[in-house]
Design a protein around this motif. Structure first.
Motif, PDB file in Angstrom:
ATOM      1  N   GLU A 113       0.787  -0.997   0.109  1.00  0.00           N
ATOM      2  CA  GLU A 113       0.052  -0.021  -0.022  1.00  0.00           C
ATOM      3  C   GLU A 113       0.953   1.296   0.151  1.00  0.00           C
ATOM      4  O   GLU A 113       1.711   1.578   0.986  1.00  0.00           O
ATOM      5  N   MET A 114       0.929   2.006  -1.112  1.00  0.00           N
ATOM      6  CA  MET A 114       1.438   3.075  -1.357  1.00  0.00           C
ATOM      7  C   MET A 114       0.741   4.431  -0.953  1.00  0.00           C
ATOM      8  O   MET A 114      -0.110   4.839  -1.834  1.00  0.00           O
ATOM      9  N   HIS A 115       0.970   5.067   0.031  1.00  0.00           N
ATOM     10  CA  HIS A 115       0.000   6.142   0.556  1.00  0.00           C
ATOM     11  C   HIS A 115       0.702   7.488   0.412  1.00  0.00           C
ATOM     12  O   HIS A 115       1.591   7.686   1.128  1.00  0.00           O
ATOM     13  N   ASP A 116       0.220   8.393  -0.279  1.00  0.00           N
ATOM     14  CA  ASP A 116       0.918   9.848  -0.353  1.00  0.00           C
ATOM     15  C   ASP A 116       0.356  10.597   0.325  1.00  0.00           C
ATOM     16  O   ASP A 116      -0.988  10.923   0.039  1.00  0.00           O
ATOM     17  N   LEU A 117       0.874  10.825   1.533  1.00  0.00           N
ATOM     18  CA  LEU A 117      -0.219  11.440   2.729  1.00  0.00           C
ATOM     19  C   LEU A 117      -0.336  13.055   2.131  1.00  0.00           C
ATOM     20  O   LEU A 117      -1.137  13.465   2.636  1.00  0.00           O
ATOM     21  N   SER A 118       0.419  13.519   1.325  1.00  0.00           N
ATOM     22  CA  SER A 118       0.222  15.113   1.058  1.00  0.00           C
ATOM     23  C   SER A 118      -0.938  15.173  -0.014  1.00  0.00           C
ATOM     24  O   SER A 118      -1.679  16.411   0.247  1.00  0.00           O
ATOM     25  N   THR A 119      -1.216  14.091  -0.715  1.00  0.00           N
ATOM     26  CA  THR A 119      -2.382  14.210  -1.672  1.00  0.00           C
ATOM     27  C   THR A 119      -3.478  13.322  -1.096  1.00  0.00           C
ATOM     28  O   THR A 119      -4.770  13.152  -1.749  1.00  0.00           O
ATOM     29  N   ASN A 120      -3.166  12.430  -0.285  1.00  0.00           N
ATOM     30  CA  ASN A 120      -4.090  11.434   0.165  1.00  0.00           C
ATOM     31  C   ASN A 120      -4.599  10.426  -0.673  1.00  0.00           C
ATOM     32  O   ASN A 120      -5.561   9.652  -0.579  1.00  0.00           O
ATOM     33  N   LYS A 121      -3.544  10.187  -1.641  1.00  0.00           N
ATOM     34  CA  LYS A 121      -3.795   9.233  -2.739  1.00  0.00           C
ATOM     35  C   LYS A 121      -3.108   7.871  -2.281  1.00  0.00           C
ATOM     36  O   LYS A 121      -1.995   7.796  -1.690  1.00  0.00           O
ATOM     37  N   ILE A 122      -4.046   6.645  -2.593  1.00  0.00           N
ATOM     38  CA  ILE A 122      -3.167   5.348  -2.308  1.00  0.00           C
ATOM     39  C   ILE A 122      -3.377   4.544  -3.457  1.00  0.00           C
ATOM     40  O   ILE A 122      -4.495   4.504  -4.161  1.00  0.00           O
ATOM     41  N   HIS A 123      -2.178   3.835  -3.510  1.00  0.00           N
ATOM     42  CA  HIS A 123      -1.962   2.930  -5.037  1.00  0.00           C
ATOM     43  C   HIS A 123      -1.468   1.609  -4.319  1.00  0.00           C
ATOM     44  O   HIS A 123      -1.048   1.776  -3.213  1.00  0.00           O
ATOM     45  N   TYR A 124      -1.789   0.576  -4.959  1.00  0.00           N
ATOM     46  CA  TYR A 124      -1.491  -0.775  -4.223  1.00  0.00           C
ATOM     47  C   TYR A 124      -0.487  -1.198  -5.719  1.00  0.00           C
ATOM     48  O   TYR A 124      -1.028  -1.311  -6.990  1.00  0.00           O
ATOM     49  N   THR A 125       0.353  -2.185  -5.256  1.00  0.00           N
ATOM     50  CA  THR A 125       1.031  -2.906  -6.289  1.00  0.00           C
ATOM     51  C   THR A 125       1.712  -4.298  -5.444  1.00  0.00           C
ATOM     52  O   THR A 125       1.866  -4.197  -4.311  1.00  0.00           O
ATOM     53  N   PRO A 126       1.773  -5.356  -6.238  1.00  0.00           N
ATOM     54  CA  PRO A 126       2.398  -6.603  -5.705  1.00  0.00           C
ATOM     55  C   PRO A 126       3.804  -6.525  -5.893  1.00  0.00           C
ATOM     56  O   PRO A 126       4.430  -7.535  -5.255  1.00  0.00           O
ATOM     57  N   TYR A 127       4.275  -5.563  -6.602  1.00  0.00           N
ATOM     58  CA  TYR A 127       5.999  -5.684  -6.733  1.00  0.00           C
ATOM     59  C   TYR A 127       6.594  -4.881  -5.687  1.00  0.00           C
ATOM     60  O   TYR A 127       6.616  -3.464  -5.646  1.00  0.00           O
ATOM     61  N   SER A 128       7.498  -5.398  -5.195  1.00  0.00           N
ATOM     62  CA  SER A 128       8.360  -4.589  -4.346  1.00  0.00           C
ATOM     63  C   SER A 128       9.310  -3.423  -4.809  1.00  0.00           C
ATOM     64  O   SER A 128       9.579  -2.459  -4.314  1.00  0.00           O
ATOM     65  N   GLU A 129       9.614  -3.714  -6.015  1.00  0.00           N
ATOM     66  CA  GLU A 129      10.422  -2.645  -6.770  1.00  0.00           C
ATOM     67  C   GLU A 129       9.783  -1.510  -7.046  1.00  0.00           C
ATOM     68  O   GLU A 129      10.276  -0.183  -6.788  1.00  0.00           O
ATOM     69  N   ASP A 130       8.508  -1.499  -7.354  1.00  0.00           N
ATOM     70  CA  ASP A 130       7.484  -0.197  -7.612  1.00  0.00           C
ATOM     71  C   ASP A 130       7.435   0.185  -6.359  1.00  0.00           C
ATOM     72  O   ASP A 130       7.252   1.609  -6.002  1.00  0.00           O
ATOM     73  N   ALA A 131       7.071  -0.397  -4.995  1.00  0.00           N
ATOM     74  CA  ALA A 131       6.762   0.226  -3.731  1.00  0.00           C
ATOM     75  C   ALA A 131       8.000   0.987  -3.408  1.00  0.00           C
ATOM     76  O   ALA A 131       7.636   2.185  -2.747  1.00  0.00           O
ATOM     77  N   ILE A 132       9.256   0.443  -3.538  1.00  0.00           N
ATOM     78  CA  ILE A 132      10.366   1.048  -3.002  1.00  0.00           C
ATOM     79  C   ILE A 132      10.672   2.004  -3.687  1.00  0.00           C
ATOM     80  O   ILE A 132      11.277   3.156  -3.228  1.00  0.00           O
ATOM     81  N   ARG A 133      10.478   2.250  -4.873  1.00  0.00           N
ATOM     82  CA  ARG A 133      10.775   3.431  -5.880  1.00  0.00           C
ATOM     83  C   ARG A 133       9.840   4.589  -5.337  1.00  0.00           C
ATOM     84  O   ARG A 133      10.341   5.607  -5.319  1.00  0.00           O
ATOM     85  N   PHE A 134       8.696   4.328  -5.239  1.00  0.00           N
ATOM     86  CA  PHE A 134       7.479   5.183  -4.588  1.00  0.00           C
ATOM     87  C   PHE A 134       7.947   5.883  -3.465  1.00  0.00           C
ATOM     88  O   PHE A 134       7.958   7.007  -3.285  1.00  0.00           O
ATOM     89  N   PHE A 135       8.679   4.991  -2.503  1.00  0.00           N
ATOM     90  CA  PHE A 135       8.888   5.456  -1.026  1.00  0.00           C
ATOM     91  C   PHE A 135      10.443   6.180  -1.072  1.00  0.00           C
ATOM     92  O   PHE A 135      10.645   6.911  -0.425  1.00  0.00           O
TER      93      PHE A 135
END
Length: 196
Positions: A113-135
């Motif tokens: 669960e990738m949560h941008d707290l500034s815009t309150n948008k949430i996205h989901y991904t099964p891929y750890s590479e995408d998650a850590i790139r977001f973070f």
């Protein structure tokens, strides 16, 4: 008798003082330097607009992914500050942008669960590479539109990074400290602006 007592007191004082300096000097462990998790940062112009980007160390990002396996979120805050150097005065801050992100592994679905707290948008991904790139790799952080940077001036960027404990259970806070991913909570990285 008084003279003898004074002499013993002086000897005791010097022994105590010597003992203190010896134990103070020997008992301190050499301080370990925690590496800065911010690997790189830069400010750049895209057209007339000024942007910034940053990335975390791969080893630090790996430690975050391993910690996420416990199912609790990790929240970070990035602070980007852009300054103009001044010769006889403190450097002038021209732009400041802050935002927070939260990352969590949902244990049931095994999706991040990738949560941008500034815009309150949430996205989901099964891929750890995408998650850590977001973070770990904020890119195209807008510092200013129609930036009018003078050629004769020099500028620099500071990126500050903080791991937040807000919303975490006490057990997870202890676990995170034990995993040493946040022995020092605040980090910053300074870099000169190079106009291309």
């Amino acid at each position: 008798m008084v003279l003898n007592f004074s002499r013993h007191r002086n000897i005791a004082f010097w022994l105590l003082l010597t003992s203190f300096f010896m134990t103070a000097g020997c008992s301190q462990d050499p301080k370990t330097n925690n590496p800065n998790p911010i690997a790189s940062a830069s400010a750049f112009l895209q057209g007339d607009d000024l942007y910034a980007r940053a990335s975390l160390q791969p080893a630090f990002s790996k430690a975050i992914l391993e910690t996420l396996l416990h199912g609790e979120p990790i929240r970070v805050t990035y602070h980007f500050s852009f300054f103009r150097r001044q010769q006889y005065l403190p450097d002038l801050p021209l732009a400041k942008v802050s935002f927070s992100k939260s990352l969590r592994l949902r244990l049931v679905t095994q999706r991040y669960e990738m949560h941008d707290l500034s815009t309150n948008k949430i996205h989901y991904t099964p891929y750890s590479e995408d998650a850590i790139r977001f973070f770990s790799n904020p890119r195209f952080v807008l510092l200013g539109k129609n930036a009018n940077l003078k050629k004769e001036s020099s500028y620099w960027l500071r990126v500050a990074f903080k791991i937040d404990h807000q919303g975490m259970s006490p057990l997870f806070r202890t676990l995170k400290q034990w995993l040493t991913i946040d022995q020092a909570m605040d980090y910053h990285y300074d870099v000169d602006f190079v106009k291309q």
